[in-house]
Each structure stands twice: as C-alpha cells, then as structure tokens.
Design a protein around this motif. Sequence first.
Motif, PDB file in Angstrom:
ATOM      1  N   THR A   1       1.505  13.688 -26.572  1.00 45.76           N
ATOM      2  CA  THR A   1       2.188  12.761 -25.681  1.00 45.76           C
ATOM      3  C   THR A   1       2.611  11.546 -26.483  1.00 45.76           C
ATOM      4  OG1 THR A   1       0.820  13.503 -23.846  1.00 45.76           O
ATOM      5  CG2 THR A   1       1.989  11.424 -23.563  1.00 45.76           C
TER       6      THR A   1
ATOM      7  N   SER B   1       0.978   3.276 -18.309  1.00 41.29           N
ATOM      8  CA  SER B   1       0.100   2.312 -18.970  1.00 41.29           C
ATOM      9  C   SER B   1       0.859   1.031 -19.295  1.00 41.29           C
ATOM     10  CB  SER B   1      -0.482   2.920 -20.241  1.00 41.29           C
ATOM     11  OG  SER B   1      -1.281   1.976 -20.904  1.00 41.29           O
TER      12      SER B   1
ATOM     13  N   TYR C   1      -3.569  15.733 -17.012  1.00 42.66           N
ATOM     14  CA  TYR C   1      -2.289  15.488 -16.349  1.00 42.66           C
ATOM     15  C   TYR C   1      -1.391  16.730 -16.398  1.00 42.66           C
ATOM     16  CZ  TYR C   1      -4.233  10.912 -17.216  1.00 42.66           C
ATOM     17  OH  TYR C   1      -5.089   9.849 -17.289  1.00 42.66           O
TER      18      TYR C   1
ATOM     19  N   ASP D   1       3.421   6.529 -22.918  1.00 40.61           N
ATOM     20  CA  ASP D   1       2.743   6.422 -21.629  1.00 40.61           C
ATOM     21  C   ASP D   1       3.408   5.311 -20.817  1.00 40.61           C
ATOM     22  OD1 ASP D   1       1.035   6.367 -19.489  1.00 40.61           O
ATOM     23  OD2 ASP D   1      -0.717   5.713 -20.631  1.00 40.61           O
TER      24      ASP D   1
ATOM     25  N   ALA E   1      -2.634  14.564 -27.567  1.00 37.75           N
ATOM     26  CA  ALA E   1      -2.129  13.951 -28.797  1.00 37.75           C
ATOM     27  C   ALA E   1      -0.609  14.072 -28.915  1.00 37.75           C
ATOM     28  CB  ALA E   1      -2.802  14.591 -30.005  1.00 37.75           C
TER      29      ALA E   1
ATOM     30  N   SER F   1      -9.730   6.350 -14.512  1.00 37.26           N
ATOM     31  CA  SER F   1     -10.958   6.559 -15.287  1.00 37.26           C
ATOM     32  C   SER F   1     -10.662   6.665 -16.783  1.00 37.26           C
ATOM     33  CB  SER F   1     -11.690   7.808 -14.803  1.00 37.26           C
ATOM     34  OG  SER F   1     -10.929   8.952 -15.110  1.00 37.26           O
ATOM     35  N   LYS F   2      -9.416   6.378 -17.141  1.00 37.60           N
ATOM     36  CA  LYS F   2      -8.962   6.363 -18.537  1.00 37.60           C
ATOM     37  C   LYS F   2      -9.121   7.718 -19.229  1.00 37.60           C
ATOM     38  CE  LYS F   2      -9.670   1.407 -19.139  1.00 37.60           C
ATOM     39  NZ  LYS F   2      -9.187   1.111 -17.868  1.00 37.60           N
ATOM     40  N   SER F   3      -8.773   8.773 -18.505  1.00 38.92           N
ATOM     41  CA  SER F   3      -8.775  10.103 -19.104  1.00 38.92           C
ATOM     42  C   SER F   3      -7.714  10.134 -20.206  1.00 38.92           C
ATOM     43  CB  SER F   3      -8.461  11.144 -18.030  1.00 38.92           C
ATOM     44  OG  SER F   3      -8.451  12.423 -18.574  1.00 38.92           O
ATOM     45  N   PRO F   4      -8.052  10.625 -21.381  1.00 40.86           N
ATOM     46  CA  PRO F   4      -7.112  10.551 -22.502  1.00 40.86           C
ATOM     47  C   PRO F   4      -5.920  11.490 -22.328  1.00 40.86           C
ATOM     48  CG  PRO F   4      -9.042  11.802 -23.123  1.00 40.86           C
ATOM     49  CD  PRO F   4      -9.312  11.251 -21.753  1.00 40.86           C
ATOM     50  N   LEU F   5      -4.791  11.047 -22.856  1.00 40.31           N
ATOM     51  CA  LEU F   5      -3.599  11.885 -22.907  1.00 40.31           C
ATOM     52  C   LEU F   5      -3.706  12.837 -24.087  1.00 40.31           C
ATOM     53  CD1 LEU F   5      -0.882   9.168 -22.315  1.00 40.31           C
ATOM     54  CD2 LEU F   5      -1.505  10.978 -20.733  1.00 40.31           C
TER      55      LEU F   5
ATOM     56  N   ASP G   1      -4.316  18.431 -21.538  1.00 39.01           N
ATOM     57  CA  ASP G   1      -4.954  17.296 -20.863  1.00 39.01           C
ATOM     58  C   ASP G   1      -4.909  17.466 -19.349  1.00 39.01           C
ATOM     59  OD1 ASP G   1      -2.316  16.780 -20.333  1.00 39.01           O
ATOM     60  OD2 ASP G   1      -2.269  14.804 -21.241  1.00 39.01           O
TER      61      ASP G   1
END
Length: 118
Positions: A100, A106, A33, A103, A98, A92-96, A31
């Motif tokens: 992870t 969040s 991050y 969060d 799977a 922009s709500k970029s997905p983590l 991802d």
Amino acid sequence: MNILDVASGICIGVGIFFIAVAALGIIRLPDVYSRLSAVTKAATLGVVLILAGAFLNKPSWQSLITLGLAAALQFVTAPVGGFALGRAAFRSKSPLAAATGYDQLSDAVEESQQRNPG
C-alpha cells in the motif's frame, strides 16, 4: 430439463464461484482491509446469485418474497458490517500491507486533528 433449470444451475454455480473467490481472498490477501473488501463484495454477490438460482428452481410468489427479502437484507447488512469492521480495524491501528503506497484516511484524520485539537 427446461430453461429455468439451466438458468438456476448457472446462477448457483456462479454464486458458488464468487463465494469461493471470497474465501480465497480471506486466505491470500495481505491485510484486513483487503480481506474485508473481498468478503463484502464477492460473498454478497455470491449469496444473491445463489438466492436467485433458488428462486429460478422453484418460482412462486412466496419464494420471490422470501428470497427477495433475504437478498435485500444481504445488500444492506454486508456493506454496513464491512464498514464497521474496517473502521474498527483503522481505529485499532491495524497495519496496512507493505504494497500500500498511500493512506488517504490517515492523512485526513491527521489534518482534522491539527485543525481541531482536543
């Protein structure tokens, strides 16, 4: 061949290794991050080691000032840029990935929005 040439070669070689690891991290990590973490840490260390190797290759006051300034700018700008990109990705709500499991950011944002709606 003297000791400075050997030290210079070692610094440049290790710096190239860290930059290659950062490049591999961009390709392989799941991802945005994780990719940012690889780039901001490994590439920064790689660039600074290459600058140190360049200084050891031709040591002088002029190269010390020039390469020292370049290293300082690298240490300042890379983490700030990585933080800004990470914040933009989060907003922009970029997905983590799977894998992870948790969060924390969040959860903190949701809690803050519940306390201060609007």
